[in-house]
Design a protein around this motif. Structure first.
Motif, PDB file in Angstrom:
ATOM      1  N   ASP A 230       0.851  -1.182   0.000  1.00 59.45           N
ATOM      2  CA  ASP A 230       0.000   0.000   0.000  1.00 59.45           C
ATOM      3  C   ASP A 230       0.890   1.237   0.000  1.00 59.45           C
ATOM      4  N   VAL A 231       0.532   2.207  -0.826  1.00 59.37           N
ATOM      5  CA  VAL A 231       1.321   3.436  -0.937  1.00 59.37           C
ATOM      6  C   VAL A 231       0.392   4.638  -0.803  1.00 59.37           C
ATOM      7  N   ALA A 232       0.817   5.623  -0.010  1.00 59.60           N
ATOM      8  CA  ALA A 232       0.014   6.831   0.177  1.00 59.60           C
ATOM      9  C   ALA A 232       0.898   8.070   0.120  1.00 59.60           C
ATOM     10  N   ARG A 233       0.296   9.169  -0.292  1.00 55.95           N
ATOM     11  CA  ARG A 233       0.975  10.478  -0.287  1.00 55.95           C
ATOM     12  C   ARG A 233       0.467  11.274   0.908  1.00 55.95           C
ATOM     13  N   LEU A 234       1.392  11.773   1.717  1.00 56.86           N
ATOM     14  CA  LEU A 234       1.063  12.672   2.819  1.00 56.86           C
ATOM     15  C   LEU A 234       1.399  14.088   2.363  1.00 56.86           C
ATOM     16  N   ARG A 235       0.378  14.952   2.375  1.00 53.54           N
ATOM     17  CA  ARG A 235       0.553  16.289   1.815  1.00 53.54           C
ATOM     18  C   ARG A 235       0.133  17.349   2.824  1.00 53.54           C
ATOM     19  N   ASP A 236       0.883  18.429   2.830  1.00 55.59           N
ATOM     20  CA  ASP A 236       0.587  19.578   3.672  1.00 55.59           C
ATOM     21  C   ASP A 236      -0.642  20.299   3.098  1.00 55.59           C
ATOM     22  N   LYS A 237      -1.728  20.391   3.877  1.00 52.57           N
ATOM     23  CA  LYS A 237      -2.941  21.039   3.391  1.00 52.57           C
ATOM     24  C   LYS A 237      -2.727  22.518   3.068  1.00 52.57           C
ATOM     25  N   GLN A 238      -1.770  23.128   3.761  1.00 49.34           N
ATOM     26  CA  GLN A 238      -1.533  24.554   3.575  1.00 49.34           C
ATOM     27  C   GLN A 238      -0.466  24.839   2.525  1.00 49.34           C
ATOM     28  N   ASN A 239       0.266  23.783   2.124  1.00 46.44           N
ATOM     29  CA  ASN A 239       1.335  23.960   1.139  1.00 46.44           C
ATOM     30  C   ASN A 239       1.416  22.703   0.291  1.00 46.44           C
TER      31      ASN A 239
ATOM     32  N   SER B 299       2.941  21.864  -2.199  1.00 42.73           N
ATOM     33  CA  SER B 299       4.249  21.447  -2.717  1.00 42.73           C
ATOM     34  C   SER B 299       5.055  20.662  -1.686  1.00 42.73           C
ATOM     35  N   SER B 300       4.558  20.613  -0.450  1.00 48.79           N
ATOM     36  CA  SER B 300       5.251  19.897   0.616  1.00 48.79           C
ATOM     37  C   SER B 300       4.566  18.555   0.836  1.00 48.79           C
ATOM     38  N   SER B 301       5.264  17.463   0.501  1.00 47.20           N
ATOM     39  CA  SER B 301       4.658  16.133   0.604  1.00 47.20           C
ATOM     40  C   SER B 301       5.730  15.069   0.690  1.00 47.20           C
ATOM     41  N   LEU B 302       5.313  13.870   1.062  1.00 43.71           N
ATOM     42  CA  LEU B 302       6.196  12.713   1.064  1.00 43.71           C
ATOM     43  C   LEU B 302       5.367  11.475   0.780  1.00 43.71           C
ATOM     44  N   ILE B 303       6.056  10.388   0.483  1.00 46.62           N
ATOM     45  CA  ILE B 303       5.401   9.116   0.185  1.00 46.62           C
ATOM     46  C   ILE B 303       5.626   8.156   1.345  1.00 46.62           C
ATOM     47  N   VAL B 304       4.562   7.469   1.743  1.00 43.80           N
ATOM     48  CA  VAL B 304       4.630   6.445   2.779  1.00 43.80           C
ATOM     49  C   VAL B 304       4.262   5.110   2.144  1.00 43.80           C
ATOM     50  N   LYS B 305       5.103   4.113   2.360  1.00 44.00           N
ATOM     51  CA  LYS B 305       4.878   2.786   1.783  1.00 44.00           C
ATOM     52  C   LYS B 305       4.753   1.772   2.910  1.00 44.00           C
ATOM     53  N   TYR B 306       3.675   1.012   2.879  1.00 40.24           N
ATOM     54  CA  TYR B 306       3.377   0.053   3.945  1.00 40.24           C
ATOM     55  C   TYR B 306       3.343  -1.359   3.367  1.00 40.24           C
TER      56      TYR B 306
END
Length: 360
Positions: free
Chosen positions: A22-31, A33-40
């Motif tokens: 499973d793969v998800a993107r964690l993104r800053d709601k206020q920005n 362009s600021s994000s990372l990928i989490v892989k489970y």
């Protein structure tokens, strides 16, 4: 990534459709362009379900492999931030602007330079982690770190064994392909050569390899490329990586030929040749005579490519390039059969291309 410290500020979006994780993107709601990928890594094969258990340690293997790959060929993979052993989660760079190579190629998009970039990265990783380059102690450490895992066993089963077992319940194919399965199951040479390639895959401890290199495990941005999904990494034959990649270019060829897009189909032949040339330009670690090394390597590439094509059409994990395109799948199956049958007579990329594409 300070935004993840405030859960209320984090937007979580599922991404990817991988067979295992499973793969998800964690993104800053206020920005944005600021994000990372989490892989489970769930404790089973995602595409087959909970009744097919799988070790969760693959997350640790992938994290270590990402570090190893980026050390050998900087920038060849997304940056890693950390691996949490308790939650079995890898946090890594979000390649937001990159695109999945398989989906790009299905649309008829891929540059020659991106193909060179892929071949160069994998050649350098092989070169820097090769038995001919490492000391005995370093090679022993590499073997200990990337030895026989559940995922290597998975490859053994789902690439080299189950697709070549007529009544295996995980196999499936469309009606048009099912009418052609005698090309595999009634061919003693094919079955013997599949066993031969499995033996090479398991026993040849040559270098650190990706272990699952296909167009769906590569991200591209114009002329650059990054390798993904490296949880299958282990010390094995370098030709396995190259053979799997070539196989995916060949399947793309048959997809586009079936759709009348001959221009891009012919480009995929160029991609195969570029891959071979670029790989050998950068892969300078080898044992024995260079000419003999190349001949043996290309023979193994042909055999592994044949196995990869056949398993993607008859086995459990199909490819989007051929799904819903039965005529392309039948033609590609023929290419896989020809390559695996003739693998011991193929010692150059040109010969491989002639046999795979029935060129004259």
């Amino acid at each position: 990534m300070l935004f993840v410290r405030d859960p209320d500020n984090v937007e979580i979006v599922a991404v990817g459709d991988g067979n295992l994780n499973d793969v998800a993107r964690l993104r800053d709601k206020q920005n944005s362009s600021s994000s990372l990928i989490v892989k489970y890594a769930p404790p089973f094969i995602k595409c087959l379900g909970p009744e097919y258990p799988l070790t969760v340690e693959r997350g640790s293997v992938e994290y270590q492999a990402l570090v190893k790959f980026n050390t050998a060929s900087p920038g060849c993979c997304p940056k890693t931030y950390f691996y949490d052993t308790d939650s079995r989660i890898i946090c890594m760079e979000d390649l937001r602007s990159y695109k999945d190579l398989r989906r790009e190629m299905i649309q008829g998009v891929c540059s020659h330079e991106a193909v060179r970039c892929i071949a160069r990265h994998i050649a350098i990783v092989h070169r820097e982690n090769h038995v001919a380059k490492l000391s005995t102690a370093d090679m022993d450490a590499l073997l200990k770190q990337f030895g026989y895992t559940d995922l290597v066993q998975l490859t053994e089963q789902y690439v080299f064994t189950k697709p070549f077992t007529k009544d295996d319940p995980t196999n499936h194919s469309c009606e048009e392909v099912s009418a052609q399965v005698n090309l595999v199951y009634d061919n003693p040479q094919i079955l013997a050569n599949a066993e031969k390639m499995k033996k090479i895959f398991l026993e040849k401890k040559e270098c650190l390899i990706h272990g699952d290199l296909h167009t769906g495990s590569i991200m591209v941005l114009n002329d650059s490329a990054k390798l993904m999904d490296i949880e299958f990494a282990f010390v094995g034959p370098g030709a396995f990586d190259v053979g799997c990649l070539i196989a995916n270019y060949i399947m793309s060829y048959y997809q586009h030929m079936s759709e009348g897009n001959r221009k891009f189909a012919y480009l995929t032949i160029d991609f195969c040749k570029i891959t071979g040339t670029t790989y050998f330009e950068n892969m300078t670690s080898y044992t024995g005579d260079m000419a003999e090394y190349i001949k043996t390597f290309m023979s193994e590439v042909a055999g592994f490519a044949g196995c990869e094509i056949i398993r993607r059409i008859l086995g459990a994990a199909h490819v989007e390039d051929l799904e819903g395109r039965p005529l392309a799948a039948v033609d590609a199956l023929g290419a896989g059969v020809r390559l695996l049958t003739a693998q011991d007579r193929i010692d150059t990329m040109d010969k491989l291309m002639v046999i795979a594409h029935m060129l004259t």
